[in-house]
Design a protein around this motif. Structure first.
Motif, PDB file in Angstrom:
ATOM      1  N   CYS A  56       0.801  -1.225   0.000  1.00  0.00           N
ATOM      2  CA  CYS A  56       0.000   0.000   0.000  1.00  0.00           C
ATOM      3  C   CYS A  56       0.837   1.279   0.000  1.00  0.00           C
ATOM      4  CB  CYS A  56      -0.914  -0.021   1.220  1.00  0.00           C
ATOM      5  SG  CYS A  56      -1.849   1.494   1.428  1.00  0.00           S
ATOM      6  N   HIS A 222       2.488  -0.680  -6.450  1.00  0.00           N
ATOM      7  CA  HIS A 222       2.902   0.703  -6.192  1.00  0.00           C
ATOM      8  C   HIS A 222       4.429   0.731  -6.102  1.00  0.00           C
ATOM      9  CE1 HIS A 222       3.463   4.568  -4.392  1.00  0.00           C
ATOM     10  NE2 HIS A 222       2.161   4.815  -4.353  1.00  0.00           N
ATOM     11  N   THR A 269     -13.143   1.699  -7.480  1.00  0.00           N
ATOM     12  CA  THR A 269     -12.223   2.623  -8.150  1.00  0.00           C
ATOM     13  C   THR A 269     -11.039   1.873  -8.759  1.00  0.00           C
ATOM     14  OG1 THR A 269     -12.838   4.287  -6.527  1.00  0.00           O
ATOM     15  CG2 THR A 269     -10.859   4.726  -7.792  1.00  0.00           C
ATOM     16  N   ALA A 270     -10.587   0.803  -8.095  1.00  0.00           N
ATOM     17  CA  ALA A 270      -9.469   0.035  -8.656  1.00  0.00           C
ATOM     18  C   ALA A 270      -9.868  -0.573 -10.002  1.00  0.00           C
ATOM     19  CB  ALA A 270      -9.024  -1.059  -7.681  1.00  0.00           C
ATOM     20  N   THR A 273      -9.810   2.037 -12.508  1.00  0.00           N
ATOM     21  CA  THR A 273      -8.427   2.384 -12.821  1.00  0.00           C
ATOM     22  C   THR A 273      -7.875   1.503 -13.949  1.00  0.00           C
ATOM     23  OG1 THR A 273      -8.070   3.174 -10.574  1.00  0.00           O
ATOM     24  CG2 THR A 273      -6.095   2.560 -11.819  1.00  0.00           C
ATOM     25  N   ASN A 294     -16.208  10.022  -5.197  1.00  0.00           N
ATOM     26  CA  ASN A 294     -15.250  10.614  -4.267  1.00  0.00           C
ATOM     27  C   ASN A 294     -15.639  12.055  -3.943  1.00  0.00           C
ATOM     28  OD1 ASN A 294     -12.878  11.525  -2.969  1.00  0.00           O
ATOM     29  ND2 ASN A 294     -11.693   9.977  -4.040  1.00  0.00           N
ATOM     30  N   GLU A 305      -2.886   8.249  -2.519  1.00  0.00           N
ATOM     31  CA  GLU A 305      -2.506   7.379  -3.630  1.00  0.00           C
ATOM     32  C   GLU A 305      -2.127   5.992  -3.118  1.00  0.00           C
ATOM     33  OE1 GLU A 305      -0.199   8.085  -7.827  1.00  0.00           O
ATOM     34  OE2 GLU A 305       0.963   8.209  -5.995  1.00  0.00           O
ATOM     35  N   TYR A 307      -2.511   3.239  -4.719  1.00  0.00           N
ATOM     36  CA  TYR A 307      -1.811   2.613  -5.856  1.00  0.00           C
ATOM     37  C   TYR A 307      -1.704   3.663  -6.944  1.00  0.00           C
ATOM     38  CZ  TYR A 307      -6.790   2.077  -6.693  1.00  0.00           C
ATOM     39  OH  TYR A 307      -8.131   2.319  -6.785  1.00  0.00           O
ATOM     40  N   LYS A 310      -4.530   6.004  -9.846  1.00  0.00           N
ATOM     41  CA  LYS A 310      -5.887   5.866  -9.308  1.00  0.00           C
ATOM     42  C   LYS A 310      -6.880   6.770 -10.065  1.00  0.00           C
ATOM     43  CE  LYS A 310      -7.983   6.257  -4.690  1.00  0.00           C
ATOM     44  NZ  LYS A 310      -7.881   7.383  -3.764  1.00  0.00           N
ATOM     45  N   ILE A 313      -8.333  10.822  -9.480  1.00  0.00           N
ATOM     46  CA  ILE A 313      -7.468  11.494  -8.514  1.00  0.00           C
ATOM     47  C   ILE A 313      -7.341  12.990  -8.824  1.00  0.00           C
ATOM     48  CG2 ILE A 313      -5.185  11.082  -9.569  1.00  0.00           C
ATOM     49  CD1 ILE A 313      -4.488  10.003  -6.566  1.00  0.00           C
TER      50      ILE A 313
END
Ligand code: 5AD
Ligand code: SF4
Ligand code: FES
Length: 360
Positions: A56, A222, A269-270, A273, A294, A305, A307, A310, A313
């Protein structure tokens, strides 16, 4: 659906059979939770974290990001934005931040409850039992804590333990449920060393835990983390390695819906992404029924952040609100109103489905 059944569908490559899986999941979604897509306004209240999870970007020793903790006033502005945008829930999320004290959080929850009719979901990591109880008493409705993987060995390898005892998120989930929270959990898909067998067990565990909410997304490396850099004793990918792909994510969403027909499942969201174009929509059409716009102010959002790359963002709360509303309309679904808690169904002696318990 037993483990073998889940495994064969996780391994499925045949396009027609996959179409059947998507259709089944979509039908179960429509029958059990309906066409409404519930909006949960996400406020990333602090990116401070005292842990060092190997995967993370918020891990304590990542010195490449600035840290922030929002004030009560800043958070309340976002909460009122949630009301204005018509969201039924706010999700307060942070790293495991010891600077967020039990009493400060209780006060914040009370204020949200006094000023709005919103459901309050917390996602603040592994906190003490007394704090979780105090927050529940202050009015918090739901708590999210992913168990990340049901493979204990893999979990121990990637999750930083504080103190001598390994963390036990399953015990925390059980505790939260006893306190009367709606409970949410989930996993990352494609963690290095995660096998198909592991992932099948994760889905079975979702059912055993009788989760109210299930959040899954692809693992995204990451560069400022040990797992992202692969500088540690992490397992090498073997033949049984689960890929961290978009397709695998849809399979897990669909199978989670089949395993837990009534659960609230976000299109995450992932997932957006890995497919900005239509990841969210496809998630919603393959089992999901929730999205999390968001609300975090732009100056803080860029610092959350977890990852790289994102989605959203660089957006504002208003941009996410209209973007998601359009996406929901584009797939002929409607926006949910109200808190959108889990509806539990039980069989009566007549054999009919009845709503016996509408939580949240
Ligand atoms: N890739 C994808 N998901 C991640 N999370 C943390 N790091 C990553 C990453 N690198 C997820 C974890 C955590 C949630 C808040 O974000 O599942 O529970
Ligand atoms: Fe902290 Fe959560 Fe990230 Fe672990 S996953 S480093 S606890 S924010
Ligand atoms: Fe944030 Fe689309 S949901 S811009």
């Amino acid at each position: 659906m037993n483990k073998e059944g889940i495994l064969s569908r996780l391994r499925e490559e045949n396009v027609e059979k996959l179409e059947t899986l998507w259709r089944e999941a979509d039908n179960v979604r429509a029958a059990h939770v309906g066409d409404a897509v519930h909006l949960r306004g996400l406020i990333e209240i602090s990116n401070v974290c005292n842990r060092r999870c190997a995967y993370c970007g918020l891990r304590a020793d990542n010195r490449s990001i600035g840290r922030y903790r929002m004030t009560t006033e800043e958070i309340m502005l976002c909460v009122h934005d949630a009301v204005d945008y018509g969201y039924g829930t706010v999700v307060l999320q942070s790293g495991e931040d010891e600077g967020i004290t039990g009493s400060w959080m209780s006060e914040l929850i009370r204020r949200i409850k006094a000023e709005t009719g919103l459901a309050v979901t917390l996602s603040l990591g592994e906190r003490a039992g007394e704090e979780l109880l105090a927050w529940r008493k202050a009015g918090a409705d739901r708590y999210l804590i992913r168990f990340e993987t049901s493979n204990r060995k893999l979990y121990e390898l990637i999750h930083h333990r504080k103190g001598a005892r390994p963390s036990d998120r399953l015990a925390i989930l059980e505790n939260l449920r006893t306190m009367g929270y709606e409970t949410g959990s989930g996993v990352m898909i494609g963690i290095p060393g995660q096998t198909y067998e592991d992932l099948a067990r994760d889905i079975i565990l979702f059912r055993e835990l009788d989760l109210d909410m299930i959040g899954v997304g692809p693992y995204l490396p990451h560069p400022e983390t040990p797992l992202g850099k692969n500088d540690g004793d992490f397992p090498a990918a073997g033949v049984e390695q689960v890929p961290n792909t978009e397709l695998m994510t849809y399979k897990v969403i669909a199978l989670s819906r089949l395993a837990c027909p009534e659960a609230n499942i976000p299109s995450t969201t992932a997932l957006a992404t890995v497919n900005r174009q239509e990841g969210r929509e496809l998630g919603l059409q393959r089992g999901a029924n929730v999205v999390m716009p968001n609300l975090t102010p732009p100056e803080y959002r860029v610092l959350y952040e977890i990852y790289p790359g994102k989605a959203c963002i660089h957006e504002t709360a208003g941009a996410c609100a209209s973007c998601l509303n359009m996406r929901i309309i584009s797939i002929n679904r409607r926006t949910g109103t109200g808190p959108g808690g889990r509806r539990k169904r039980a069989l009566t002696h007549m054999g009919q489905n009845l709503n016996v318990n509408e939580r949240g």
